[in-house]
Design a protein around this motif. Structure first.
Motif, PDB file in Angstrom:
ATOM      1  N   UNK A  96      -7.156  12.778   2.951  1.00 49.54           N
ATOM      2  CA  UNK A  96      -5.657  12.507   3.015  1.00 49.54           C
ATOM      3  C   UNK A  96      -5.197  11.508   2.132  1.00 49.54           C
ATOM      4  N   UNK A  97      -3.957  11.654   1.642  1.00 52.93           N
ATOM      5  CA  UNK A  97      -3.437  10.876   0.560  1.00 52.93           C
ATOM      6  C   UNK A  97      -2.159  10.335   1.085  1.00 52.93           C
ATOM      7  N   UNK A  98      -2.143   8.862   1.168  1.00 47.85           N
ATOM      8  CA  UNK A  98      -0.944   8.208   1.736  1.00 47.85           C
ATOM      9  C   UNK A  98       0.201   8.189   0.498  1.00 47.85           C
ATOM     10  N   UNK A  99       1.541   8.393   0.845  1.00 45.19           N
ATOM     11  CA  UNK A  99       2.437   8.064   0.036  1.00 45.19           C
ATOM     12  C   UNK A  99       3.482   7.360   0.582  1.00 45.19           C
ATOM     13  N   UNK A 100       3.324   6.006   0.239  1.00 44.92           N
ATOM     14  CA  UNK A 100       4.436   5.006   0.889  1.00 44.92           C
ATOM     15  C   UNK A 100       5.491   4.632   0.024  1.00 44.92           C
ATOM     16  N   UNK A 101       6.915   4.629   0.493  1.00 43.43           N
ATOM     17  CA  UNK A 101       7.917   3.871  -0.222  1.00 43.43           C
ATOM     18  C   UNK A 101       7.964   2.600   0.133  1.00 43.43           C
ATOM     19  N   UNK A 102       7.936   1.786  -0.671  1.00 39.64           N
ATOM     20  CA  UNK A 102       7.954   0.274  -0.559  1.00 39.64           C
ATOM     21  C   UNK A 102       9.133  -0.577  -0.871  1.00 39.64           C
ATOM     22  N   UNK A 103       9.630  -1.475  -0.176  1.00 44.96           N
ATOM     23  CA  UNK A 103      10.799  -2.577  -0.702  1.00 44.96           C
ATOM     24  C   UNK A 103      10.263  -4.037  -0.667  1.00 44.96           C
ATOM     25  N   UNK A 104      10.643  -4.681  -1.555  1.00 42.50           N
ATOM     26  CA  UNK A 104      10.499  -5.760  -1.754  1.00 42.50           C
ATOM     27  C   UNK A 104      10.963  -6.571  -0.339  1.00 42.50           C
ATOM     28  N   UNK A 105      11.860  -5.955   0.432  1.00 38.86           N
ATOM     29  CA  UNK A 105      12.108  -6.619   1.783  1.00 38.86           C
ATOM     30  C   UNK A 105      11.421  -6.254   2.778  1.00 38.86           C
TER      31      UNK A 105
END
Length: 141
Positions: A96-105
């Motif tokens: 499985x491949x993780x695709x995670x949207x990250x924010x500096x906050x």
């Protein structure tokens, strides 16, 4: 599928921790049940695949195409600062491949998201709006 190849099924841990949003040609696309992060999984529907190298070269190319398609959609929907994309599988052996949207906050920034915060339940309406926006971008856009 030849009769001697068992049917593909989603690992029980992934089934428990995700919301199914649909299938691309190779992968099932799932949302992780953690409202701290916009977090998707792509799971190739191939029996006993645990590593990317378990896919043949055509499937590897298709996986990259699907990762790119989903990552672009996630970035557009979330307007995130950074995407984290990884195939780890230390706890769940199914590829499985993780695709995670990250924010500096976000709560874990700049560290990896694993184990920083206990999972936060999604608001039902918000997660449905998120899924609808993603489906439009991934399948119809």
């Amino acid at each position: 599928m030849p009769p001697d190849v068992p049917a593909w099924s989603l690992h029980s841990r992934l089934k428990e921790d995700t919301i199914d949003i649909g299938d691309l040609p190779l992968c099932r696309v799932l949302v992780i049940k953690d409202a701290h992060y916009p977090w998707l999984l792509l799971v190739p529907r191939r029996h006993e695949a645990s590593e990317i190298i378990d896919l043949d070269e055509v499937e590897q190319g298709q996986l990259m195409t699907e990762i790119s398609r989903v990552a672009r959609a996630l970035k557009e929907v979330t307007r995130c600062d950074k995407l984290n994309i990884a195939a780890l599988g230390n706890l769940v052996p199914q590829l499985h491949v993780h695709v995670i949207a990250r924010r500096a906050s976000d709560a874990a920034w700049p560290r990896p998201v694993w184990g920083v915060m206990p999972p936060l339940a999604h608001d039902a309406e918000e997660v449905q709006n998120f899924i609808s926006a993603l489906r439009r971008k991934i399948w119809l856009g």
